[in-house]
Design an enzyme around this catalytic site. Sequence first.
Site, short mmCIF file in Angstrom:
data_model
loop_
_atom_site.label_atom_id
_atom_site.label_comp_id
_atom_site.label_asym_id
_atom_site.label_seq_id
_atom_site.Cartn_x
_atom_site.Cartn_y
_atom_site.Cartn_z
N ASP A 1 0.57 -1.41 0.34
CA ASP A 1 0.41 0.08 0.31
C ASP A 1 0.81 1.00 -0.06
OD1 ASP A 1 1.10 -0.71 2.66
OD2 ASP A 1 -1.17 -0.58 3.50
N GLU B 1 -5.94 3.62 3.45
CA GLU B 1 -5.51 4.22 4.93
C GLU B 1 -7.35 4.98 5.09
OE1 GLU B 1 -4.53 3.92 7.50
OE2 GLU B 1 -2.28 3.02 7.34
#
Length: 374
Positions: A69, A128
């Site tokens: 990520d 997130e």
Amino acid sequence: MDFSTFVKIRRDLHQIPELGFKEFKTQAYLLDYLSSLPQDTLEIKKWKTGVFVRIKGRNPKKTIGYRADIDGLPITEATGLEFKSIHEGQMHACGHDFHMSIALGLISYFVVHPIDDDLLFIFQPAEEGPGGAEPMLKTDIMQEWKPDMIIALHIAPEYPVGTIATREGLLFANTSELFIDLEGKGGHAAYPHQTNDMVVAACALVNQLQSVVSRNIDPLDSAVITIGKITGGTVQNIIAETSRLEGTIRTLSVESMARVKERIEALVKGIEVGYQCRTSIDYGAMYHQVYNNEELARDFIAFAEEKENIDVVVCKEAMTGEDFGYMLKEIPGFMFWLGVHSDHGLHHAKLDPDEDAIKSAVDLLTKYIEYKSN
């Protein structure tokens, strides 16, 4: 391999954290580095602010996937590091700079040390929030290059460098954001009888929410409701017409998530009646549980236990949320914690992971991926 290169990459990326689907500088940095590698076996495709990288194998029978990520958090960094964030109010406080540099280390190794099988590296935005894994899964690129198994890691400040932690089955919880808006009637602080005070209503609701887990969830199961932010009102002598609660829900089972939401909705309806107000609920981004494939996780644990300089911990499940769970829902695979030792934890403004963990991760994963391709 010269691991100082990947420490430098980590520090470069640490300086330019960007929020979900706004990772423009990050994507450009990744593409620039990838363009410097031998291109004979590389295929690179962009998706929004993310990147897919395929390394063609010598005699492929399957595809092994790896996900990293790439987004940061809306946190003002307080580490005092020379390479601290140059983006005010944004920080790589969850270790995604580490995740990216490790992935680039793996790519750099395998473009010059080819294996039989194809490899797919996924640089995923918006972990997130609002969530990049699920839409990435639906892309034509993913359907064309879909791996047969997939791996990911997450840094763990509580473990020393050289330690990895994982388990078969459930690793991370189901998670959901929670936003509740209340609207009543504002007015002068001296005339409360002419108003419907939404600060009072919000406080009552927060207290009621504390009963959901303790009185509606099996004590042998686990769930969390946290309200992390309350806003309401304008100044001290005006009764608030609106208020907003912002929080998160975490559960270890899909069934408990549904039950928690059912009870929240019932309590909010009660607030509507009791405080004569209008309400709305938004669950925002919801992440599926991270459920490790038992066979692959067991095999990885056994493999890692045989390696020098690696300590393996079979850990308990955590209430952490991770949208990698969507990928594991469709593709067999696993995630593990990577020890990086820091005195401050994830999402903390002073998080300072030990960069020796980059070498530890790349060394372990290059050997593991070679092993899985044999």
